[in-house]
Each structure stands twice: as structure tokens, then as C-alpha cells.
Design a protein around this motif. Structure first.
Motif, PDB file in Angstrom:
ATOM      1  N   ALA A 238     -18.418  -5.106   5.891  1.00  0.00           N
ATOM      2  CA  ALA A 238     -17.255  -5.807   5.363  1.00  0.00           C
ATOM      3  C   ALA A 238     -16.029  -4.901   5.307  1.00  0.00           C
ATOM      4  O   ALA A 238     -15.644  -4.431   4.236  1.00  0.00           O
ATOM      5  N   PRO A 239     -15.393  -4.639   6.456  1.00  0.00           N
ATOM      6  CA  PRO A 239     -14.130  -3.914   6.378  1.00  0.00           C
ATOM      7  C   PRO A 239     -13.116  -4.727   5.599  1.00  0.00           C
ATOM      8  O   PRO A 239     -13.106  -5.953   5.647  1.00  0.00           O
ATOM      9  N   SER A 240     -12.278  -4.045   4.876  1.00  0.00           N
ATOM     10  CA  SER A 240     -11.327  -4.717   3.993  1.00  0.00           C
ATOM     11  C   SER A 240      -9.926  -4.640   4.582  1.00  0.00           C
ATOM     12  O   SER A 240      -9.420  -3.553   4.858  1.00  0.00           O
ATOM     13  N   VAL A 241      -9.322  -5.784   4.817  1.00  0.00           N
ATOM     14  CA  VAL A 241      -7.922  -5.860   5.227  1.00  0.00           C
ATOM     15  C   VAL A 241      -7.205  -6.690   4.173  1.00  0.00           C
ATOM     16  O   VAL A 241      -7.455  -7.886   4.031  1.00  0.00           O
ATOM     17  N   THR A 242      -6.327  -6.052   3.408  1.00  0.00           N
ATOM     18  CA  THR A 242      -5.695  -6.701   2.261  1.00  0.00           C
ATOM     19  C   THR A 242      -4.188  -6.737   2.437  1.00  0.00           C
ATOM     20  O   THR A 242      -3.579  -5.731   2.795  1.00  0.00           O
ATOM     21  N   VAL A 243      -3.605  -7.897   2.200  1.00  0.00           N
ATOM     22  CA  VAL A 243      -2.155  -8.048   2.218  1.00  0.00           C
ATOM     23  C   VAL A 243      -1.629  -7.738   0.818  1.00  0.00           C
ATOM     24  O   VAL A 243      -2.027  -8.374  -0.159  1.00  0.00           O
ATOM     25  N   LEU A 244      -0.756  -6.760   0.717  1.00  0.00           N
ATOM     26  CA  LEU A 244      -0.159  -6.380  -0.561  1.00  0.00           C
ATOM     27  C   LEU A 244       1.239  -6.994  -0.616  1.00  0.00           C
ATOM     28  O   LEU A 244       2.204  -6.439  -0.091  1.00  0.00           O
ATOM     29  N   SER A 245       1.335  -8.134  -1.249  1.00  0.00           N
ATOM     30  CA  SER A 245       2.598  -8.863  -1.246  1.00  0.00           C
ATOM     31  C   SER A 245       3.505  -8.495  -2.415  1.00  0.00           C
ATOM     32  O   SER A 245       4.712  -8.786  -2.382  1.00  0.00           O
ATOM     33  N   GLU A 246       2.963  -7.860  -3.453  1.00  0.00           N
ATOM     34  CA  GLU A 246       3.753  -7.549  -4.644  1.00  0.00           C
ATOM     35  C   GLU A 246       3.892  -6.062  -4.906  1.00  0.00           C
ATOM     36  O   GLU A 246       4.778  -5.654  -5.661  1.00  0.00           O
ATOM     37  N   ARG A 247       3.063  -5.252  -4.283  1.00  0.00           N
ATOM     38  CA  ARG A 247       3.052  -3.814  -4.587  1.00  0.00           C
ATOM     39  C   ARG A 247       4.423  -3.164  -4.362  1.00  0.00           C
ATOM     40  O   ARG A 247       4.855  -2.311  -5.121  1.00  0.00           O
ATOM     41  N   PHE A 248       5.139  -3.597  -3.312  1.00  0.00           N
ATOM     42  CA  PHE A 248       6.431  -2.998  -2.997  1.00  0.00           C
ATOM     43  C   PHE A 248       7.561  -4.019  -3.156  1.00  0.00           C
ATOM     44  O   PHE A 248       8.548  -3.994  -2.420  1.00  0.00           O
ATOM     45  N   ALA A 249       7.396  -4.914  -4.127  1.00  0.00           N
ATOM     46  CA  ALA A 249       8.360  -5.996  -4.312  1.00  0.00           C
ATOM     47  C   ALA A 249       9.754  -5.468  -4.621  1.00  0.00           C
ATOM     48  O   ALA A 249      10.767  -6.067  -4.225  1.00  0.00           O
ATOM     49  N   GLU A 250       9.854  -4.336  -5.337  1.00  0.00           N
ATOM     50  CA  GLU A 250      11.173  -3.805  -5.679  1.00  0.00           C
ATOM     51  C   GLU A 250      11.941  -3.326  -4.449  1.00  0.00           C
ATOM     52  O   GLU A 250      13.155  -3.139  -4.493  1.00  0.00           O
ATOM     53  N   TYR A 251      11.225  -3.113  -3.346  1.00  0.00           N
ATOM     54  CA  TYR A 251      11.874  -2.755  -2.089  1.00  0.00           C
ATOM     55  C   TYR A 251      11.951  -3.948  -1.127  1.00  0.00           C
ATOM     56  O   TYR A 251      12.356  -3.791   0.020  1.00  0.00           O
ATOM     57  N   ASP A 252      11.548  -5.125  -1.593  1.00  0.00           N
ATOM     58  CA  ASP A 252      11.498  -6.326  -0.757  1.00  0.00           C
ATOM     59  C   ASP A 252      10.626  -6.081   0.474  1.00  0.00           C
ATOM     60  O   ASP A 252      10.979  -6.445   1.596  1.00  0.00           O
ATOM     61  N   GLN A 253       9.458  -5.450   0.227  1.00  0.00           N
ATOM     62  CA  GLN A 253       8.531  -5.125   1.301  1.00  0.00           C
ATOM     63  C   GLN A 253       7.148  -5.703   1.012  1.00  0.00           C
ATOM     64  O   GLN A 253       6.809  -5.999  -0.143  1.00  0.00           O
ATOM     65  N   GLN A 254       6.373  -5.821   2.068  1.00  0.00           N
ATOM     66  CA  GLN A 254       4.947  -6.106   1.962  1.00  0.00           C
ATOM     67  C   GLN A 254       4.186  -5.020   2.721  1.00  0.00           C
ATOM     68  O   GLN A 254       4.788  -4.191   3.408  1.00  0.00           O
ATOM     69  N   ALA A 255       2.862  -5.039   2.599  1.00  0.00           N
ATOM     70  CA  ALA A 255       2.056  -4.035   3.284  1.00  0.00           C
ATOM     71  C   ALA A 255       0.692  -4.626   3.616  1.00  0.00           C
ATOM     72  O   ALA A 255       0.247  -5.600   2.995  1.00  0.00           O
ATOM     73  N   ILE A 256       0.085  -4.048   4.608  1.00  0.00           N
ATOM     74  CA  ILE A 256      -1.300  -4.364   4.938  1.00  0.00           C
ATOM     75  C   ILE A 256      -2.114  -3.086   4.789  1.00  0.00           C
ATOM     76  O   ILE A 256      -1.760  -2.045   5.357  1.00  0.00           O
ATOM     77  N   ARG A 257      -3.186  -3.171   4.008  1.00  0.00           N
ATOM     78  CA  ARG A 257      -4.057  -2.020   3.761  1.00  0.00           C
ATOM     79  C   ARG A 257      -5.405  -2.259   4.428  1.00  0.00           C
ATOM     80  O   ARG A 257      -5.979  -3.350   4.319  1.00  0.00           O
ATOM     81  N   VAL A 258      -5.908  -1.233   5.098  1.00  0.00           N
ATOM     82  CA  VAL A 258      -7.207  -1.312   5.774  1.00  0.00           C
ATOM     83  C   VAL A 258      -8.139  -0.274   5.177  1.00  0.00           C
ATOM     84  O   VAL A 258      -7.761   0.893   5.011  1.00  0.00           O
TER      85      VAL A 258
END
Length: 279
Positions: A238-258
Motif C-alpha cells: 500500500a504505497p501512500s499518495v496523499t494530497v495535502l490541500s491545507e498544509r500550505f494554504a497560507e501560500y495558496d499551495q497544495q502538495a502531493i506526498r508519496v
């Protein structure tokens, strides 16, 4: 003051496979070379036979002598095996304004980052801090000398494999060493390359009839001759691919973590010959 972080739900398994697992198998020089791949997120014990029975001729109605088979095992993917992790950030403006599919760009980036880290570990990993022990550092492998000015050292490696009754089917060699071999000519002043017929066929390379993977994940001065059927790679289920939609909200950014875990072991270490330049 920094707000606490939250993350969107992990992508479902079908999406993970499409985004990471399948492209990674194609991009990784080790995974694409045909090792035996086992799926397990738990410790995995693979039995091996270290010594078989001695077969012989027996007369009619005579007692067939019996003997014990010596078994061994290799243990892979221990619970403390560390993971390969990567994260890519992107702006919401880029997400909205991109004229090229951002998902395809991110997939390429993630696969490249993970495959680079994975191949380095699978080939040269030292096994420190509960990480992967790579091919060149596995216990029990055969060793030999690499001299890029003398192709006979490659034949010596093939002789070692033949003596161990294994059938190698892959060379791993650095670009610098491979093209040094590729430049060798039959005689001084000759225009005919010594390995021309054996080295290049279409878009692939071979040395003495065995396919070559040219990779700079190996340092110059190291080459590996491998029977890939003896290489066991364990892949976390089960590799994990997670969308981080709020972690960098103060920069108006999103991220994908693997986050993904792999391990490597040898069913028969004699199936690997590690060559080293001793000059």
C-alpha cells in the motif's frame, strides 16, 4: 502562529497504481530488469534450499537412499524498514491556469524522484539506518576485477557465474565504464570497434550477448553481472499518495506526498558478480 495541518484522504488504490506503481516499474532500471517481485507490507520470509540430495543410480528392487535437504531462508521487509518519501508542491494558480495537464507533469516528477532514490538504494544502498542493502553490498556475492581496458575481465565474471551454475541475464554498468569499453578497437589504428557486434543492436546494448543497463546510479569502477531470477524485491502493498490541500494554504499551495517501502534480497547470492576497478 502556524495553524495545525490536515490532509485530504489518501488516493484510492487504483489511482495510486496508475500514478506511481505501474510507471515506477517501467522507470526503475532494477524493477524493469525482471527481478522476482513480492507484494507485502509485513515481514516476509522466503525459503531457500542451500543443499539438495545426491541423486544416483539404484538397482532394481534396491533401497533408495534418502537424505535431508538443507533449507535456509531470507527475511525481507522487516517492520523497521524505512520508507522512501517525496513531496511536490504546486500553486493553486498553476493548477487553474495550466494549459498542460498538471497531473501528467506531477506524475512524471514523482516517478522520476522516487525511481532515482529507489534505484540508488537497490544498487548501492549500504543498509544503514534500516534502509535497503543494495546489490553491490549484499553478503555472499561473488567478486571480480573490472578493467575497462581489458574486456577479458568481463569474461572472467561470466566464468565465475558459469562455475556457480547460474545463468546471468543482465549487466549493470556506469555510463563512463560502458563507453570506455565501447571505444576499444581491435588493434592500434584500426577503425573496427572490438565490441561493435555485441554491444549495440537497435536501441539496446549488450556485452558478450548479455543485455546491458547503463546507469549512473552505479559509480565508475563498479559493474554488476546478475541473474535477475535470483533477485527478490519486496514491494509494500500500500504505497501512500496523499494530497495535502491545507498544509500550505497560507501560500495558496497544495502538495502531493508519496511514501513507499521496498526491500531487496538474494535467493542465491552466487547469482550476482560484483566487479571493482582495483587500479
Amino acid at each position: 502562529m502556524t495553524n495545525s495541518t490536515t490532509s485530504a484522504p489518501e488516493l484510492i488504490q487504483e489511482q495510486v497504481s496508475s500514478l506511481l506503481v505501474q510507471p515506477l516499474e517501467a522507470a526503475s532500471v532494477v524493477l524493469s530488469s525482471g527481478p522476482q517481485i513480492f507484494d507485502s507490507s509485513e515481514p516476509l520470509r522466503i525459503p531457500t534450499v542451500t543443499a539438495g540430495v545426491a541423486a544416483g543410480f539404484v538397482a532394481e528392487n534396491a533401497l533408495i537412499p534418502d537424505a535431508d535437504v538443507d533449507f535456509g531462508e531470507i527475511t525481507l521487509m522487516p517492520s523497521n524498514r524505512t520508507s522512501i518519501k517525496a513531496m511536490t508542491k504546486f500553486s493553486n494558480e498553476l493548477l487553474r491556469q495550466s494549459t498542460v495537464g498538471l497531473d501528467a507533469v506531477l506524475k512524471t516528477r514523482l516517478v522520476s524522484d522516487v525511481s532515482n532514490a529507489l534505484d540508488t538504494a537497490l544498487l548501492t544502498g549500504a543498509g544503514t539506518s534500516n534502509s535497503i542493502t543494495g546489490l553491490i553490498n549484499q553478503a555472499g556475492v561473488q567478486t571480480g576485477e573490472l578493467d575497462v581496458a581489458d574486456p577479458d575481465t568481463l569474461l572472467d565474471a561470466l566464468a565465475l557465474a558459469a562455475a556457480a551454475e547460474v545463468t546471468p541475464n543482465r549487466w549493470f554498468i556506469s555510463g563512463a565504464d560502458f563507453f570506455a569499453l565501447r571505444k576499444l578497437k581491435e588493434a592500434t589504428g584500426s577503425s573496427k570497434y572490438l565490441l561493435e557486434e555485441n554491444v549495440h543492436a537497435g536501441a539496446t546494448y549488450s556485452l558478450f550477448g548479455i543485455p546491458v543497463t547503463v546507469t549512473n546510479k552505479l559509480p565508475a569502477g563498479k559493474a554488476v553481472l546478475v541473474d535477475m531470477a535470483q533477485v527478490a524485491v519486496v514491494r509494500d502493498l500500500a504505497p501512500s499518495v496523499t494530497v495535502l490541500s491545507e498544509r500550505f494554504a497560507e501560500y495558496d499551495q497544495q502538495a502531493i506526498r508519496v511514501v513507499t517501502r521496498y526491500d531487496l534480497g538474494l535467493l542465491h547470492p552466487e547469482g550476482v558478480v560484483v566487479l571493482t576497478d582495483v587500479a
